[in-house]
Design a protein around this motif. Structure first.
Motif, mmCIF file in Angstrom:
data_model
loop_
_atom_site.group_PDB
_atom_site.id
_atom_site.type_symbol
_atom_site.label_atom_id
_atom_site.label_comp_id
_atom_site.label_asym_id
_atom_site.label_seq_id
_atom_site.Cartn_x
_atom_site.Cartn_y
_atom_site.Cartn_z
ATOM 1 N N GLN A 196 0.818 -1.223 0.000
ATOM 2 C CA GLN A 196 0.000 0.000 0.000
ATOM 3 C C GLN A 196 0.844 1.262 0.000
ATOM 4 O O GLN A 196 0.328 2.361 -0.252
ATOM 5 C CB GLN A 196 -0.939 0.003 1.221
ATOM 6 N N LEU A 197 2.149 1.127 0.249
ATOM 7 C CA LEU A 197 3.031 2.292 0.303
ATOM 8 C C LEU A 197 3.754 2.553 -1.019
ATOM 9 O O LEU A 197 4.581 3.457 -1.094
ATOM 10 C CB LEU A 197 4.062 2.110 1.424
ATOM 11 N N LYS A 198 3.438 1.776 -2.047
ATOM 12 C CA LYS A 198 4.045 1.972 -3.368
ATOM 13 C C LYS A 198 2.941 2.131 -4.397
ATOM 14 O O LYS A 198 2.082 1.264 -4.548
ATOM 15 C CB LYS A 198 4.943 0.785 -3.735
ATOM 16 N N GLY A 199 2.945 3.257 -5.110
ATOM 17 C CA GLY A 199 1.941 3.501 -6.130
ATOM 18 C C GLY A 199 2.006 2.477 -7.249
ATOM 19 O O GLY A 199 3.071 1.937 -7.563
ATOM 20 N N ALA A 200 0.854 2.218 -7.865
ATOM 21 C CA ALA A 200 0.785 1.203 -8.911
ATOM 22 C C ALA A 200 1.663 1.539 -10.102
ATOM 23 O O ALA A 200 2.140 0.642 -10.813
ATOM 24 C CB ALA A 200 -0.671 1.032 -9.368
ATOM 25 N N ASP A 201 1.909 2.829 -10.345
ATOM 26 C CA ASP A 201 2.717 3.240 -11.500
ATOM 27 C C ASP A 201 4.122 3.659 -11.104
ATOM 28 O O ASP A 201 4.814 4.309 -11.882
ATOM 29 C CB ASP A 201 2.019 4.383 -12.244
ATOM 30 N N TRP A 202 4.568 3.265 -9.909
ATOM 31 C CA TRP A 202 5.887 3.676 -9.456
ATOM 32 C C TRP A 202 6.947 2.690 -9.933
ATOM 33 O O TRP A 202 6.835 1.474 -9.726
ATOM 34 C CB TRP A 202 5.945 3.761 -7.941
ATOM 35 N N ALA A 203 8.000 3.225 -10.546
ATOM 36 C CA ALA A 203 9.140 2.403 -10.953
ATOM 37 C C ALA A 203 10.185 2.315 -9.851
ATOM 38 O O ALA A 203 11.075 1.466 -9.893
ATOM 39 C CB ALA A 203 9.760 2.976 -12.226
ATOM 40 N N TRP A 204 10.116 3.208 -8.865
ATOM 41 C CA TRP A 204 11.095 3.265 -7.775
ATOM 42 C C TRP A 204 10.400 3.733 -6.512
ATOM 43 O O TRP A 204 9.515 4.594 -6.540
ATOM 44 C CB TRP A 204 12.221 4.232 -8.122
ATOM 45 N N VAL A 205 10.809 3.178 -5.387
ATOM 46 C CA VAL A 205 10.333 3.657 -4.096
ATOM 47 C C VAL A 205 11.428 3.415 -3.067
ATOM 48 O O VAL A 205 12.184 2.444 -3.157
ATOM 49 C CB VAL A 205 9.028 2.953 -3.670
ATOM 50 N N SER A 206 11.531 4.330 -2.099
ATOM 51 C CA SER A 206 12.493 4.148 -1.035
ATOM 52 C C SER A 206 12.036 4.949 0.176
ATOM 53 O O SER A 206 11.101 5.767 0.081
ATOM 54 C CB SER A 206 13.886 4.597 -1.471
ATOM 55 N N VAL A 207 12.673 4.726 1.295
ATOM 56 C CA VAL A 207 12.405 5.498 2.510
ATOM 57 C C VAL A 207 13.706 6.108 3.006
ATOM 58 O O VAL A 207 14.798 5.619 2.705
ATOM 59 C CB VAL A 207 11.779 4.630 3.625
ATOM 60 N N GLY A 208 13.571 7.211 3.764
ATOM 61 C CA GLY A 208 14.737 7.865 4.335
ATOM 62 C C GLY A 208 15.759 8.235 3.282
ATOM 63 O O GLY A 208 15.417 8.801 2.238
ATOM 64 N N PRO A 209 17.066 7.856 3.506
ATOM 65 C CA PRO A 209 17.528 7.164 4.712
ATOM 66 C C PRO A 209 17.599 8.111 5.902
ATOM 67 O O PRO A 209 17.653 9.322 5.736
ATOM 68 C CB PRO A 209 18.908 6.675 4.312
ATOM 69 N N GLY A 210 17.610 7.540 7.079
ATOM 70 C CA GLY A 210 17.608 8.326 8.302
ATOM 71 C C GLY A 210 16.380 8.014 9.129
ATOM 72 O O GLY A 210 15.391 7.466 8.634
ATOM 73 N N HIS A 211 16.413 8.397 10.386
ATOM 74 C CA HIS A 211 15.334 8.064 11.313
ATOM 75 C C HIS A 211 14.069 8.857 11.016
ATOM 76 O O HIS A 211 14.118 9.952 10.460
ATOM 77 C CB HIS A 211 15.778 8.340 12.744
ATOM 78 N N GLY A 212 12.926 8.300 11.414
ATOM 79 C CA GLY A 212 11.663 9.019 11.378
ATOM 80 C C GLY A 212 11.437 9.756 12.681
ATOM 81 O O GLY A 212 12.309 9.802 13.558
ATOM 82 N N VAL A 213 10.242 10.354 12.826
ATOM 83 C CA VAL A 213 9.943 11.127 14.023
ATOM 84 C C VAL A 213 8.577 10.730 14.585
ATOM 85 O O VAL A 213 7.715 10.224 13.863
ATOM 86 C CB VAL A 213 9.938 12.643 13.736
#
Length: 647
Positions: A196-213
């Motif tokens: 659910q965190l990646k769009g259907a038309d996304w060729a790339w996805v990533s998080v951060g890098p680094g901590h969240g809040v």
């Protein structure tokens, strides 16, 4: 009491006394690529000195400890450091551990070390993800829930396959989830994909890098929302950033505010986030714009993480913050400054990642102070920060010998150290006289002098003095047509260069290596003559001057291409020529033009230079005579460095 609450208490008790910067925003910056540790690279000399003084302050402590070292504990290279403090005050250092080289694609695990003494010592290495799996786990983004103590680790995962040419091809990339409820001692084994965190038309996805809040709670009976940053690229080519959030302590996650860069505008990449004192979310990201601009970071302020869009104006360039392309980190300390760690040596290339320093902003990151405190003057890459239970700031960052990547080190600093180490970080420059504003950045301590019958000149010591033309503007890309590079030179062959056979680089444009596009002029100690080389990517074509120039007197040198012929002329004499120099010299990506050194900084020029000019055409005999006589020739002049001064 959570780590966040502890820091709030310590910070408020010290407000106006320890940090005493009146709500300023503070930035930690890295200035100085390579793949694995190699020979020592140079420091940047006095480029980081207070302007005009040639003096340095001592700086902050470079390293308290080294949690991860290249070629140890079963891995070749460690990258992408992430730092977070658990509810009981344990410090977690999380990183990518790469099993073969330092490539972004390959067998990569997520590893962890824990510290219970604020980073002075670290426990044994733990593999969170990747043991027995040849896939690539990356971009760790941990966030701690203060109500339950649960640590959520969002991260990316992809497979990979070998290509016929021996390179690696990354497979589809997805986001996954891991949890720890015992301060990082153990982690869930379920990979927990998050489609659910990646769009259907996304060729790339990533998080951060680094901590969240974790945001400040809006109700006493409800824990604060957890927020992590992400970036994406669609199959149609749109790039942008998005916030991901959880309202149940990290158990489930939803996509939140999103911003896609309009076509032709810089896009945010590797965004870092923190919460400002007024409750809004500040995001500072690496910009996809590298060439033709000195603004290599973008930022946005978001009111609601769960809103469908980032409010206007979205992500805008951050001016006055010199930085090459690299990830950074932000940390808002309660009641006081906002900290940002990011590369800050000006330049558009990955190899410009040097010197870790700390600067301040008084207006929530819209403008930045010229002053800062240096942590490391050598090469360093990505970094992440965390508030420590004792009130100091911990910093985890990449570095190595001669490259910014491979090792991960930890340091810490307090408010008094930060203030005491502050110095002017403004890069020194010498001006371009053409109006193109291609001013050269000055490194080391080259000395201004005079050229008899001419103007000012700049003398290089052969140790660490050099200049860079940065940010790869289009007018400095020599293409398939004619060009001319002119310079006055004065030098004498040094015994050490004659003994070693090491050539002294006077001018070096673009890349380095047998297939890299390049233009260069070097002094050959064996012959006492200058040699010029061009390479359109198919191999070098070189020409050697007809006469010696190492007699410690001034000579006017003209290197030019006319059609497919390369010419090197000294003092107006008939040129030495070479054929086969046709081809497109235009670099495919970002580039730098160096004066007084070569791109790997393994050799330096000892001598003087004056009146450096680059033309987008060849020069006639009359043009060259006019230049020797001290007249200007401005038609298609791309850069002109008269060395009238250093500012």
């Amino acid at each position: 009491m959570s780590a966040y609450q502890t820091v709030v208490r310590i910070w408020r008790s010290a407000r106006g006394r320890a940090w005493a910067v009146g709500g300023a925003v503070v930035v930690l910056a890295v200035v100085g690529s390579g793949l694995l540790p190699g020979p020592d690279g140079p420091s940047d000399g006095d480029e980081d000195s207070p302007a005009g003084t040639g003096q340095r302050k001592p700086g902050l402590t470079a390293a308290v400890s080294a949690p991860f070292s290249a070629f140890t504990e079963g891995y070749d290279c460690y990258r992408i450091p992430t730092l977070t403090t658990t509810q009981d005050g344990t410090l977690l250092a999380i990183a990518e551990a790469r099993t073969s080289g330092c490539d972004d694609i390959g067998d990569i695990d997520l590893v962890l070390k824990r510290s219970t003494d604020e980073g002075r010592t670290w426990g044994p290495l733990q593999v969170i993800r990747g043991a027995g799996d040849p896939g690539a786990y990356g971009n760790p983004a941990p966030v701690v829930d203060s109500a339950s103590g649960r640590i959520t680790l969002l991260h990316a995962y992809s497979t990979w396959t070998p290509a016929p040419d021996g390179s690696r091809v990354r497979g589809p990339r997805e986001l996954r989830l891991a949890h720890s409820t015992d301060d990082g001692a153990s982690w869930t084994t379920d990979p927990a994909p998050q489609p659910q965190l990646k769009g259907a038309d996304w060729a790339w996805v990533s998080v951060g890098p680094g901590h969240g809040v974790q945001l400040t709670p809006t109700r006493p009976d409800r824990p604060g929302r957890l927020v992590v940053s992400a970036d994406y690229r669609t199959e149609s080519g749109e790039s942008g950033a998005q916030l991901l959030y959880s309202d149940d302590g990290g158990l489930t996650w939803k996509p939140g505010a999103r911003w896609g860069a309009p076509e032709g505008t810089p896009a945010p990449n590797e965004p870092a986030l923190t919460q400002l004192p007024d409750g809004r979310i500040y995001v500072n990201a690496r910009s996809t714009a590298t060439c033709g601009t000195s603004d290599h970071r973008v930022s946005a302020i978001i009111d609601d993480a769960a809103a469908p869009e980032v409010p206007a104006p979205g992500f805008v360039p951050v001016s006055g913050l010199p930085a090459p392309p690299a990830s950074g980190s932000v940390l808002q300390l309660p009641g006081g400054p906002l900290l940002l760690s990011a590369p800050s040596r000006p330049g558009a290339e990955f190899s410009d990642r040097w010197t870790l320093a700390v600067r301040t902003s008084q207006d929530e990151g819209r403008t930045w102070s010229k002053d800062g405190a240096v942590v490391l003057r050598e090469r360093a890459g990505y970094s992440d920060m965390a508030a420590l239970p004792g009130g100091r700031v911990g910093l985890l960052y990449e570095t190595a010998n001669g490259t910014p990547h491979g090792y991960i080190k930890f340091t810490a600093f307090g408010p008094h150290e930060l203030r005491a180490a502050a110095e002017d970080l403004t890069p020194r420059r010498t001006d371009d006289a053409t109006g193109h504003h291609n001013d050269a950045v000055v490194h080391g301590s080259p000395r201004l002098g005079n050229r008899p019958g001419g103007g000012r000149a700049l003398r290089f010591d052969g140790k660490d003095d050099f200049l860079r033309l940065i940010d790869c503007p289009d007018e400095l890309r020599v293409g398939e047509g004619d060009f001319a590079l002119t310079v006055w030179v004065q030098y004498k062959t040094r015994g050490q260069d004659r003994d070693s056979g090491r050539r002294q680089p006077l001018a070096w444009a673009y890349g380095q290596g047998p297939t890299a596009r390049q233009i260069r002029i070097e002094a050959d100690p064996a012959t006492g003559r200058l040699e010029a080389t061009v390479n359109a990517g198919t191999g070098p074509v070189s020409v050697t001057a007809r006469t010696r120039t190492d007699d410690d007197t001034w000579h006017h040198v003209v290197l030019q291409r006319i059609g497919g012929r390369l010419e090197l002329s000294v003092d107006g004499a008939p040129p030495a020529t070479a054929t086969g120099a046709a081809g497109d010299l235009r670099p495919a990506g970002a580039f730098t033009i160096h004066l007084g050194t070569q791109p790997d900084y393994r050799a330096y020029y000892a001598g003087a230079l004056d009146d450096v000019r680059l033309y987008g055409r060849s020069l006639s005999r009359n043009d060259m005579a006019r230049l020797r006589d001290g007249h200007d020739v401005t038609d298609q002049e791309r850069v002109h460095l008269p060395f009238d001064g250093i500012r």
